[in-house]
Design a protein around this motif. Structure first.
Motif, PDB file in Angstrom:
ATOM      1  N   ARG A  63      -1.114  -8.633   1.268  1.00 55.07           N
ATOM      2  CA  ARG A  63      -0.899  -8.241  -0.001  1.00 55.07           C
ATOM      3  C   ARG A  63      -1.932  -7.545  -0.842  1.00 55.07           C
ATOM      4  O   ARG A  63      -3.127  -7.946  -0.448  1.00 55.07           O
ATOM      5  CB  ARG A  63      -0.780  -9.391  -0.919  1.00 55.07           C
ATOM      6  CG  ARG A  63      -0.579  -9.089  -2.577  1.00 55.07           C
ATOM      7  CD  ARG A  63      -0.152 -10.445  -3.318  1.00 55.07           C
ATOM      8  NE  ARG A  63      -1.175 -11.394  -3.206  1.00 55.07           N
ATOM      9  CZ  ARG A  63      -0.916 -12.652  -3.303  1.00 55.07           C
ATOM     10  NH1 ARG A  63       0.316 -13.268  -3.643  1.00 55.07           N
ATOM     11  NH2 ARG A  63      -1.880 -13.612  -2.950  1.00 55.07           N
ATOM     12  N   GLN A  64      -1.741  -6.366  -1.670  1.00 57.40           N
ATOM     13  CA  GLN A  64      -2.811  -5.680  -2.175  1.00 57.40           C
ATOM     14  C   GLN A  64      -2.505  -6.030  -3.481  1.00 57.40           C
ATOM     15  O   GLN A  64      -1.641  -5.478  -4.161  1.00 57.40           O
ATOM     16  CB  GLN A  64      -2.855  -4.244  -1.864  1.00 57.40           C
ATOM     17  CG  GLN A  64      -3.656  -3.625  -2.967  1.00 57.40           C
ATOM     18  CD  GLN A  64      -5.096  -3.807  -2.875  1.00 57.40           C
ATOM     19  OE1 GLN A  64      -5.748  -3.593  -1.630  1.00 57.40           O
ATOM     20  NE2 GLN A  64      -5.942  -4.253  -3.801  1.00 57.40           N
ATOM     21  N   LYS A  65      -3.271  -6.925  -4.312  1.00 60.90           N
ATOM     22  CA  LYS A  65      -3.174  -7.126  -5.858  1.00 60.90           C
ATOM     23  C   LYS A  65      -3.686  -5.739  -6.532  1.00 60.90           C
ATOM     24  O   LYS A  65      -4.296  -4.913  -5.947  1.00 60.90           O
ATOM     25  CB  LYS A  65      -3.989  -8.097  -6.377  1.00 60.90           C
ATOM     26  CG  LYS A  65      -3.214  -9.642  -5.871  1.00 60.90           C
ATOM     27  CD  LYS A  65      -3.920 -10.793  -6.411  1.00 60.90           C
ATOM     28  CE  LYS A  65      -3.383 -11.936  -6.100  1.00 60.90           C
ATOM     29  NZ  LYS A  65      -3.976 -13.209  -6.635  1.00 60.90           N
ATOM     30  N   ASN A  66      -3.043  -5.644  -7.676  1.00 60.21           N
ATOM     31  CA  ASN A  66      -3.192  -4.314  -8.381  1.00 60.21           C
ATOM     32  C   ASN A  66      -4.576  -4.451  -9.117  1.00 60.21           C
ATOM     33  O   ASN A  66      -4.462  -4.555 -10.487  1.00 60.21           O
ATOM     34  CB  ASN A  66      -2.215  -4.128  -9.378  1.00 60.21           C
ATOM     35  CG  ASN A  66      -2.156  -2.761 -10.174  1.00 60.21           C
ATOM     36  OD1 ASN A  66      -3.046  -1.961  -9.583  1.00 60.21           O
ATOM     37  ND2 ASN A  66      -1.336  -2.511 -11.188  1.00 60.21           N
ATOM     38  N   TYR A  67      -5.692  -4.920  -8.537  1.00 64.00           N
ATOM     39  CA  TYR A  67      -7.043  -4.999  -9.122  1.00 64.00           C
ATOM     40  C   TYR A  67      -7.281  -3.515  -9.553  1.00 64.00           C
ATOM     41  O   TYR A  67      -6.930  -2.652  -8.976  1.00 64.00           O
ATOM     42  CB  TYR A  67      -7.883  -5.235  -8.096  1.00 64.00           C
ATOM     43  CG  TYR A  67      -7.856  -6.945  -7.550  1.00 64.00           C
ATOM     44  CD1 TYR A  67      -7.779  -8.039  -8.441  1.00 64.00           C
ATOM     45  CD2 TYR A  67      -7.706  -7.140  -6.028  1.00 64.00           C
ATOM     46  CE1 TYR A  67      -7.345  -9.265  -8.067  1.00 64.00           C
ATOM     47  CE2 TYR A  67      -7.756  -8.111  -5.908  1.00 64.00           C
ATOM     48  CZ  TYR A  67      -7.532  -9.558  -6.738  1.00 64.00           C
ATOM     49  OH  TYR A  67      -7.228 -10.825  -6.374  1.00 64.00           O
ATOM     50  N   VAL A  77      -1.410   0.582  -7.870  1.00 63.14           N
ATOM     51  CA  VAL A  77      -2.105   0.676  -6.871  1.00 63.14           C
ATOM     52  C   VAL A  77      -2.265   2.085  -6.261  1.00 63.14           C
ATOM     53  O   VAL A  77      -1.172   2.518  -6.117  1.00 63.14           O
ATOM     54  CB  VAL A  77      -1.435  -0.102  -5.851  1.00 63.14           C
ATOM     55  CG1 VAL A  77      -2.469  -0.176  -4.427  1.00 63.14           C
ATOM     56  CG2 VAL A  77      -1.756  -1.854  -6.289  1.00 63.14           C
ATOM     57  N   HIS A  78      -3.350   2.515  -6.136  1.00 67.00           N
ATOM     58  CA  HIS A  78      -3.864   3.995  -5.662  1.00 67.00           C
ATOM     59  C   HIS A  78      -3.141   4.138  -4.417  1.00 67.00           C
ATOM     60  O   HIS A  78      -2.872   3.168  -3.418  1.00 67.00           O
ATOM     61  CB  HIS A  78      -5.235   4.025  -5.591  1.00 67.00           C
ATOM     62  CG  HIS A  78      -5.738   5.546  -5.426  1.00 67.00           C
ATOM     63  ND1 HIS A  78      -5.701   6.081  -4.183  1.00 67.00           N
ATOM     64  CD2 HIS A  78      -6.609   6.291  -6.271  1.00 67.00           C
ATOM     65  CE1 HIS A  78      -6.184   7.490  -4.638  1.00 67.00           C
ATOM     66  NE2 HIS A  78      -6.660   7.448  -5.521  1.00 67.00           N
ATOM     67  N   ALA A  79      -2.651   5.299  -4.202  1.00 60.75           N
ATOM     68  CA  ALA A  79      -2.197   6.049  -2.821  1.00 60.75           C
ATOM     69  C   ALA A  79      -3.045   5.614  -1.431  1.00 60.75           C
ATOM     70  O   ALA A  79      -2.432   5.177  -0.576  1.00 60.75           O
ATOM     71  CB  ALA A  79      -1.822   7.518  -3.005  1.00 60.75           C
ATOM     72  N   ALA A  80      -4.354   5.808  -1.736  1.00 64.94           N
ATOM     73  CA  ALA A  80      -5.260   5.407  -0.611  1.00 64.94           C
ATOM     74  C   ALA A  80      -5.275   4.059  -0.587  1.00 64.94           C
ATOM     75  O   ALA A  80      -5.458   3.655   0.832  1.00 64.94           O
ATOM     76  CB  ALA A  80      -6.570   5.911  -1.100  1.00 64.94           C
ATOM     77  N   ALA A  81      -5.125   3.121  -1.317  1.00 65.63           N
ATOM     78  CA  ALA A  81      -5.331   1.675  -1.122  1.00 65.63           C
ATOM     79  C   ALA A  81      -3.782   1.171  -0.680  1.00 65.63           C
ATOM     80  O   ALA A  81      -3.888   0.284   0.209  1.00 65.63           O
ATOM     81  CB  ALA A  81      -5.297   0.908  -2.448  1.00 65.63           C
ATOM     82  N   THR A  82      -2.818   1.752  -0.991  1.00 69.51           N
ATOM     83  CA  THR A  82      -1.500   1.751  -0.358  1.00 69.51           C
ATOM     84  C   THR A  82      -1.523   1.982   1.185  1.00 69.51           C
ATOM     85  O   THR A  82      -1.214   1.121   1.963  1.00 69.51           O
ATOM     86  CB  THR A  82      -0.214   2.203  -1.158  1.00 69.51           C
ATOM     87  OG1 THR A  82      -0.372   1.870  -2.619  1.00 69.51           O
ATOM     88  CG2 THR A  82       0.818   1.912  -0.462  1.00 69.51           C
ATOM     89  N   ALA A  83      -2.127   3.331   1.232  1.00 72.73           N
ATOM     90  CA  ALA A  83      -2.388   3.446   2.821  1.00 72.73           C
ATOM     91  C   ALA A  83      -3.188   2.348   3.665  1.00 72.73           C
ATOM     92  O   ALA A  83      -2.974   2.228   4.992  1.00 72.73           O
ATOM     93  CB  ALA A  83      -2.801   5.117   3.081  1.00 72.73           C
ATOM     94  N   THR A 118       4.929  -0.414  -8.905  1.00 66.66           N
ATOM     95  CA  THR A 118       4.606  -1.529 -10.128  1.00 66.66           C
ATOM     96  C   THR A 118       3.931  -2.652  -9.556  1.00 66.66           C
ATOM     97  O   THR A 118       4.584  -3.259  -8.568  1.00 66.66           O
ATOM     98  CB  THR A 118       6.049  -1.832 -10.789  1.00 66.66           C
ATOM     99  OG1 THR A 118       6.634  -0.457 -11.348  1.00 66.66           O
ATOM    100  CG2 THR A 118       5.653  -2.716 -12.182  1.00 66.66           C
ATOM    101  N   GLY A 119       2.704  -2.959 -10.151  1.00 70.08           N
ATOM    102  CA  GLY A 119       2.105  -4.239  -9.880  1.00 70.08           C
ATOM    103  C   GLY A 119       1.532  -4.431  -8.421  1.00 70.08           C
ATOM    104  O   GLY A 119       1.218  -3.314  -7.849  1.00 70.08           O
ATOM    105  N   ASP A 120       1.715  -5.629  -7.783  1.00 68.92           N
ATOM    106  CA  ASP A 120       0.985  -6.038  -6.505  1.00 68.92           C
ATOM    107  C   ASP A 120       1.951  -5.247  -5.457  1.00 68.92           C
ATOM    108  O   ASP A 120       3.039  -5.017  -5.658  1.00 68.92           O
ATOM    109  CB  ASP A 120       0.742  -7.484  -6.418  1.00 68.92           C
ATOM    110  CG  ASP A 120       0.141  -8.084  -7.438  1.00 68.92           C
ATOM    111  OD1 ASP A 120      -0.785  -7.258  -8.011  1.00 68.92           O
ATOM    112  OD2 ASP A 120       0.159  -9.468  -7.519  1.00 68.92           O
ATOM    113  N   MET A 121       1.263  -4.754  -4.277  1.00 78.44           N
ATOM    114  CA  MET A 121       2.010  -4.384  -3.301  1.00 78.44           C
ATOM    115  C   MET A 121       1.892  -5.290  -1.827  1.00 78.44           C
ATOM    116  O   MET A 121       0.835  -5.945  -1.896  1.00 78.44           O
ATOM    117  CB  MET A 121       1.236  -3.094  -2.685  1.00 78.44           C
ATOM    118  CG  MET A 121       1.191  -2.029  -3.831  1.00 78.44           C
ATOM    119  SD  MET A 121       2.721  -1.336  -4.268  1.00 78.44           S
ATOM    120  CE  MET A 121       3.096  -0.055  -3.133  1.00 78.44           C
TER     121      MET A 121
END
Length: 171
Positions: A63-67, A77-83, A118-121
């Protein structure tokens, strides 16, 4: 989690050994322990706050929270953080399933951003029994790792495919 029973020709993987140890603890503690070790090893994951939620050895959930540190200019969440989330999730599952004398290397990342998140990933990556067997029985190779990334509303804003290779570690 099913523990691997390495044969003499498959050296023990220290990361897998640690994951097996952690997974014999309560779920909250297992997640916390593995997350701490992962963030220590992958510094950028620590910066963005990626968490490992669960693994059974064949599947892993991150999980990547929407920090704020991981956000883009519109607050998601930024595209780079999603990657990074998808790459980390797939790299982890590959890494724990390789013998200890192999090194995982990302070979290709294919990401198609198709909707606003939207929100956390959350990312879920998995390997098949055939992929695991291949990774444990060949000195080098590559494997395409399935990963599904969803946001807090359950939509899949990005379609991802990660191609991982492995080679023998140099002494």
């Amino acid at each position: 989690m099913s523990e691997l029973k390495p044969q003499s020709k498959y050296p023990i993987n220290p990361l897998r050994k640690f994951v097996d140890f952690a997974n014999r603890r309560p779920a909250w503690l297992s997640s916390w322990l593995i997350t701490k070790v992962f963030r220590f090893k992958v510094k950028l994951a620590g910066t963005t706050g990626i968490e490992m939620l669960h693994t059974d050895g064949k599947t892993v959930t991150y999980r990547q929270k929407n920090y704020r540190k991981a956000q883009n200019h519109i607050g998601s969440v930024h595209a780079a953080a999603t990657a990074l989330l998808a790459e980390s999730c797939t790299g982890f599952i590959v890494g724990i399933n390789l013998p200890g004398d192999k090194l995982p290397l990302i070979k290709r990342m294919d990401l198609q951003y198709i909707k606003r998140a939207t929100g956390d990933m959350t990312a879920v990556a998995s390997l098949t029994d055939e992929q695991i067997k291949l990774m444990q029985s060949t000195d080098r190779g590559e494997v395409s790792v399935a990963v599904k990334v969803t946001d807090s509303t359950g939509i899949e804003p990005v379609i991802c495919e990660m191609l991982w290779a492995w080679v023998e570690k140099r002494s």
